[in-house]
Design an enzyme around this catalytic site. Structure first.
Site, short mmCIF file in Angstrom:
data_model
loop_
_atom_site.label_atom_id
_atom_site.label_comp_id
_atom_site.label_asym_id
_atom_site.label_seq_id
_atom_site.Cartn_x
_atom_site.Cartn_y
_atom_site.Cartn_z
N GLU A 15 38.90 52.95 64.70
CA GLU A 15 38.68 53.80 65.88
C GLU A 15 37.20 54.12 66.06
OE1 GLU A 15 42.60 55.34 63.99
OE2 GLU A 15 40.81 54.26 63.37
N SER A 29 49.70 21.13 33.23
CA SER A 29 50.25 21.08 34.58
C SER A 29 49.29 20.49 35.62
CB SER A 29 50.65 22.49 35.03
OG SER A 29 49.53 23.35 35.02
#
Length: 344
Positions: free
Chosen positions: A52, A170
């Site tokens: 604002e 991985s």
């Protein structure tokens, strides 16, 4: 432009604060005179001007404020925090009408901002694009209402359902496009978490390298303090929390936090809540991810499925229902899950 169209612009502006404003919510603001935008703003960084304030400052002709409508996706704040109350500023500027998407779940606000405006005669309309705005700030609302961080689970699995080989290696299951997206996600969340095995075998840096943005807080679970001190996770390059069963200790950019074994995960989330960590990207491993799923302590899951096959290895976690959406990432498939986020 209608109230709905102007609120849509507010939500667009709010997203620009992603990765910079937490633990504050994402907030955008528009000022319109006779249906035309005369000022725009958004909350750009935690501790700096609210949306604002930013929007009001952007209005070239301040005389128009007394005949304008202010649009904001979250109820203007009513308390002194890092900045003064926005509700008071709106009153001071004699803005006659305010349109709000969501009330604020923060108990320091919780309707008081609206009350301040209405008591001074300002017309207030609440609920425009309410569900869209609530979803945008799902991290903030989860944090305030469930008293824990918003939890995003992420992993990559092979076409035959494994997240790592038998030796826990991985690299690399997913492609470069998927890995780049993960770095973007790290920049958007306050913290990133891994378990002991992932930290040990992958030795991840858990920072933002393939994207531009702020490095997250690193979180590692190392219950017995068995990880090598020379691993990246302990290099003090960014704030790091190590949850364990043995000690409390603080060093530069590294906190060891001792928790009881019973309800370990719940206690961990409670500690993160107290530290005002609003969101966590949990990157593995399989055991830790499955723990979050079994305890129903998760909000989103983002699962990459590649065309690679391991034939044997560490099985991927199992989710209790189907994906809401699937995206193609030039060979990888990204499955997106949502865990019943309540849109009030």
């Amino acid at each position: 432009m209608s109230d709905t169209e102007l609120m849509q612009r507010v939500l667009q502006l709010a997203t620009l604060g992603m990765g910079s404003v937490a633990p504050n919510p994402l907030v955008g603001c528009v000022l319109a005179y006779q249906g035309k935008i005369i000022g725009e703003g958004w909350h750009k960084e935690y501790g700096k001007a609210h949306a604002e304030v930013d929007a009001i400052a952007s209005v070239a002709n301040s005389e128009l404020l007394s005949e304008s409508t202010l649009y904001v996706n979250l109820e203007p704040c009513s308390h002194f925090g890092k900045t003064p109350p926005c509700a008071n500023l709106i009153v001071e500027k004699k803005i006659p009408r305010v349109v709000v998407a969501n009330l604020d779940s923060n108990p320091l606000v919780a309707g008081r901002g609206i009350q301040i405006l209405q008591e001074t005669g300002i017309e207030v309309k609440v609920g425009v694009l309410e569900q869209e705005a609530r979803y945008l700030n799902r991290r903030f609302f989860t944090f305030m209402e469930k008293k824990r961080p918003y939890i995003i689970l992420k992993w990559a699995e092979t076409a035959d359902g494994f997240v790592a080989r038998k030796d826990f290696s991985s690299k690399w299951i997913s492609n470069i496009h998927s890995r780049t997206l993960v770095h973007k996600w790290r920049a958007e969340e306050q913290a990133v978490m891994v378990g002991t095995n992932t930290a040990y075998y992958d030795n991840p840096q858990l920072n933002v390298r393939e994207w531009t943005g702020k490095n997250p807080i690193r979180i590692v679970i190392d219950k017995n303090l068995s990880l090598p001190p020379a691993h990246h996770i302990f290099d003090s390059s960014q704030p790091t929390l190590c949850y364990n069963l043995k000690k409390n200790e603080t060093a530069k950019n590294l906190d060891f936090i001792r928790l009881d074994e019973e309800n370990f995960l719940e206690n961990l989330l409670q500690d993160l809540f107290e530290r005002k960590v609003q969101s966590v990207l949990v990157e593995g491993g399989a055991k830790l991810l499955q723990s979050f799923i079994e305890k129903n302590l998760w909000d989103e899951a983002r699962v990459f499925v590649s065309k690679v096959q391991f034939r044997e290895g560490v099985c991927a976690p199992q989710l209790p229902f189907s994906a809401k959406k699937v995206q193609d990432l030039q060979g990888d498939s990204l499955f997106l899950y949502e865990n019943l986020f309540v849109r009030k």
